[in-house]
Enzyme design. Sequence first.
Site, short mmCIF file in Angstrom:
data_model
loop_
_atom_site.label_atom_id
_atom_site.label_comp_id
_atom_site.label_asym_id
_atom_site.label_seq_id
_atom_site.Cartn_x
_atom_site.Cartn_y
_atom_site.Cartn_z
N TYR A 1 -23.69 31.27 13.84
CA TYR A 1 -25.14 31.49 13.90
C TYR A 1 -25.50 32.89 14.41
CZ TYR A 1 -25.35 26.60 12.82
OH TYR A 1 -25.20 25.40 12.19
N HIS B 1 -21.11 20.94 19.54
CA HIS B 1 -19.90 21.55 18.98
C HIS B 1 -18.75 21.43 19.98
CE1 HIS B 1 -22.39 24.31 16.11
NE2 HIS B 1 -22.25 23.09 15.65
N HIS C 1 -29.49 19.33 6.68
CA HIS C 1 -28.70 20.18 7.57
C HIS C 1 -29.22 21.61 7.64
CE1 HIS C 1 -25.17 19.39 10.01
NE2 HIS C 1 -24.78 20.63 9.83
N LYS D 1 -17.58 8.62 19.25
CA LYS D 1 -16.54 7.59 19.34
C LYS D 1 -15.49 7.96 20.38
CE LYS D 1 -17.22 5.86 14.70
NZ LYS D 1 -16.72 5.79 13.31
N ARG E 1 -31.20 22.03 10.74
CA ARG E 1 -30.33 22.15 11.92
C ARG E 1 -29.86 23.60 12.05
NH1 ARG E 1 -26.52 19.54 15.43
NH2 ARG E 1 -24.37 20.22 15.14
#
Length: 267
Positions: free
Chosen positions: A249, A240, A214, A148, A217
């Site tokens: 991660y 991100h 998720h 957006k 992911r």
Amino acid sequence: MINRYKTFLMRQELAANTIRSYVWTVTDFLEKYPEVTRENLLAYKGSLMEHHKPQTVNLRLQAINKYLEYMKKDRLKMSFVKVQQKNFLENVISNADYRFLKTSLKNGGHTSWYFVVWFLTATGARVSELLQIKAEHVQQGYLDIYSKGGKMRRLYIPKRLRTEAMQWLGKRRIESGYIFLNRFGERITARGIAQQLKLFAERYGINTAVVYPHSFRHRFAKNFLERYNDLALLADLMGHESIETTRIYLRRTATEQQTIVDKIVNW
């Protein structure tokens, strides 16, 4: 007042779920504290901290702060609660379980779900993004996703997945349009995906706590860093805003930590 606040939120083009959450929170606050004062705000914050986790408290505070912005009382905005970050990842499906699930789905004839799991893990897509994938995107090898705020992120579909998916779509005579459909020919829902994945986990004897959209992911991110240690690139691929978000991660899962400790600690 609440209706005007809701209109204010809608004009800011917030997601429907976010608007509902914000309106609920402000309604809850005003029922308990009819007057907006610093004392009442701090009392409400204290009550939230007694009954909810820090992440939930911060979501509620975000709603209250947005209301204060609407009321032009920005000086009363509250600071967020510090969230203690764990030094390990929780509930991330292992590579072994991912491969086992994928193979079981394919051998069991659940081809559509086989591709749901593969697409999630091979692209790092959020479940909402997975539902946007069309046959045209598979053909060209990527999907451009616009936030957006006007930012664009490219979701790449790896060659091996692309090739097999094109064959699957060819057998179904799907040349255009969305590829993940229910039995009525409509797009499956995020909730439907989550529920069905849990059922498959139970059927195949996999820990249901690690089988949710998720989780795949997370597995994408872990696998990517293990094979190509470029944190900045991974941050871009996952969409991100900050590379600090991606640093999680670099941490081991709790299971991985336990395995390493069991193996090396013999004193």
